[in-house]
Design an enzyme around this catalytic site. Structure first.
Site, PDB file in Angstrom:
ATOM      1  CG  HIS A  64      30.902   9.922 -12.060  1.00  0.00           C
ATOM      2  ND1 HIS A  64      30.699  11.172 -11.519  1.00  0.00           N
ATOM      3  CD2 HIS A  64      29.691   9.306 -12.073  1.00  0.00           C
ATOM      4  CE1 HIS A  64      29.414  11.295 -11.203  1.00  0.00           C
ATOM      5  NE2 HIS A  64      28.782  10.186 -11.537  1.00  0.00           N
ATOM      6  CD  GLU A  68      26.285   9.389 -15.116  1.00  0.00           C
ATOM      7  OE1 GLU A  68      25.385   8.899 -14.454  1.00  0.00           O
ATOM      8  OE2 GLU A  68      27.388   9.693 -14.628  1.00  0.00           O
ATOM      9  CG  ASN A  91      28.162   6.334  -8.780  1.00  0.00           C
ATOM     10  OD1 ASN A  91      28.902   5.934  -7.870  1.00  0.00           O
ATOM     11  ND2 ASN A  91      28.370   7.466  -9.436  1.00  0.00           N
ATOM     12  CD1 TRP A  92      24.891   2.430  -4.126  1.00  0.00           C
ATOM     13  CD2 TRP A  92      25.993   1.469  -2.431  1.00  0.00           C
ATOM     14  NE1 TRP A  92      24.196   1.310  -3.770  1.00  0.00           N
ATOM     15  CE2 TRP A  92      24.850   0.703  -2.731  1.00  0.00           C
ATOM     16  CE3 TRP A  92      26.829   1.050  -1.400  1.00  0.00           C
ATOM     17  CZ2 TRP A  92      24.533  -0.469  -2.027  1.00  0.00           C
ATOM     18  CZ3 TRP A  92      26.520  -0.107  -0.703  1.00  0.00           C
ATOM     19  CH2 TRP A  92      25.382  -0.853  -1.021  1.00  0.00           C
ATOM     20  CE  LYS A  93      26.516  10.293  -7.503  1.00  0.00           C
ATOM     21  NZ  LYS A  93      26.331  11.601  -8.081  1.00  0.00           N
ATOM     22  N   GLY A 118      22.440   7.346  -9.370  1.00  0.00           N
ATOM     23  CA  GLY A 118      23.143   7.806  -8.170  1.00  0.00           C
ATOM     24  C   GLY A 118      22.211   7.804  -6.970  1.00  0.00           C
ATOM     25  N   GLY A 119      21.676   8.981  -6.640  1.00  0.00           N
ATOM     26  CA  GLY A 119      20.856   9.157  -5.436  1.00  0.00           C
ATOM     27  C   GLY A 119      19.792   8.092  -5.225  1.00  0.00           C
ATOM     28  CB  SER A 178      17.943  13.605 -12.229  1.00  0.00           C
ATOM     29  OG  SER A 178      18.738  14.533 -11.522  1.00  0.00           O
ATOM     30  N   GLY A 183      22.212  14.687 -10.022  1.00  0.00           N
ATOM     31  CA  GLY A 183      21.830  15.128  -8.679  1.00  0.00           C
ATOM     32  C   GLY A 183      20.994  16.396  -8.633  1.00  0.00           C
ATOM     33  CD  GLU A 228      29.534  13.136  -8.544  1.00  0.00           C
ATOM     34  OE1 GLU A 228      29.907  12.107  -7.961  1.00  0.00           O
ATOM     35  OE2 GLU A 228      28.328  13.434  -8.687  1.00  0.00           O
TER      36      GLU A 228
HETATM   37  C1  PEP Z   1      25.624   9.692 -11.071  1.00  0.00           C
HETATM   38  O1  PEP Z   1      26.296  10.272 -10.247  1.00  0.00           O
HETATM   39  O2  PEP Z   1      26.152   8.880 -11.846  1.00  0.00           O
HETATM   40  C2  PEP Z   1      24.192   9.974 -11.144  1.00  0.00           C
HETATM   41  C3  PEP Z   1      23.557   9.627 -12.196  1.00  0.00           C
HETATM   42  O3  PEP Z   1      23.635  10.616 -10.050  1.00  0.00           O
HETATM   43  P1  PEP Z   1      22.075  10.953  -9.826  1.00  0.00           P
HETATM   44  O4  PEP Z   1      21.285   9.761 -10.260  1.00  0.00           O
HETATM   45  O5  PEP Z   1      21.967  11.224  -8.363  1.00  0.00           O
HETATM   46  O6  PEP Z   1      21.768  12.149 -10.676  1.00  0.00           O
END
Ligand code: PEP
Length: 246
Positions: free
Chosen positions: A96, A163, A10-12, A229-230, A208, A169, A98
């Site tokens: 998601h 999640e 997930n590049w957001k 994500g990150g 994470s 994050g 966010e």
């Molecule tokens: C996400 O936003 O779906 C996610 C899992 O982010 P991160 O891996 O950065 O916690």
């Protein structure tokens, strides 16, 4: 029951068509490995989807990060499942945290989005998870979020991503034992809805996940992959996560 494993990026709100070099290095890595049991899906921003699909090989699938519930109409700024389908997109992230937080997407709205995506043959990556304040009532929160799913769905069209919002994050995760037992209970919850088919639904963990903890998480019996994500924005880190899924 053998379920499909997915490693989903997930590049957001990061990346453009120029991020093709990131996609290509992931692609090269997958092709170099003889065996790759996990399916790799990349979810860039809408603006990069078309270009990246055209420039990539079929071993990588692409997903969008959201979709509108109508197929066309006066909805300025929105993108429909019909448009995504025509672009060659195969997956879509819905729900998601966010978007639940910043766009105030409701259970009902998410339900409409899921139905719209399924009607255009998009595979839905449906995100659920509790906030820090909700940890003690996690089970009822997850159950409520799962009511956005249609009464009938299969392991072929729905992927669930658990999640915990407090893990996204932040570098924090539930313990390995907790992750597995939460995934088990999510499967029980969906089996109340779809019976035996629940054993075929992939339940991914997100929050994470990185190159250091991925092996422990991805080897859990009830974890069928990860939503990342990150760590999906760096080829080296993401490739290490892919490697630990085998
Ligand atoms: C996400 O936003 O779906 C996610 C899992 O982010 P991160 O891996 O950065 O916690």
């Amino acid at each position: 029951m053998k379920r499909t494993n997915y490693i989903i990026a997930n590049w957001k709100m990061n990346g453009t068509e120029k991020s093709v070099s990131l996609v290509k290095s992931i692609q090269k890595h997958i092709l170099k490995k003889r065996k790759n049991s996990a399916k790799i899906v990349i979810c860039p921003p809408f603006t990069a989807l078309g270009g990246l699909i055209q420039k990539s090989k079929k071993i990588i699938k692409f997903g969008a990060q959201d979709v509108h519930h109508e197929h066309a109409g006066a909805f300025t700024g929105s993108i429909s499942a019909l448009m995504l389908n025509q672009l060659g997109v195969k997956f879509v992230i819905i729900g998601h945290s966010e978007r639940r937080q910043y766009q105030k997407e409701s259970i009902k709205e998410l339900s409409k989005k899921i139905n719209s995506a399924l009607s255009k043959n998009l595979k839905v990556i449906f995100c659920i998870g509790e906030t820090l304040d909700e940890i003690k009532k996690r089970s009822s929160i997850l159950k409520k979020q799962l009511t956005s799913l249609p009464s009938k769905f299969t392991g072929n069209n729905i992927i669930i991503a658990y999640e915990p919002v407090w893990a996204i994050g932040t570098g924090k995760t539930p313990t390995i034992k907790e992750i597995n037992s939460i995934h088990k209970s999510i499967r029980r919850m969906i089996s109340n809805k779809i019976g035996k088919e629940a054993s075929k639904v992939s339940i991914l963990y997100g929050g994470s996940v990185n190159q250091n903890n991925s092996e422990d998480i991805l080897n859990l019996s009830d974890v069928d992959g990860a939503l990342v994500g990150g760590a999906s924005l760096k080829s080296k880190d993401f490739c290490k996560i892919i490697d630990s899924s085998n």
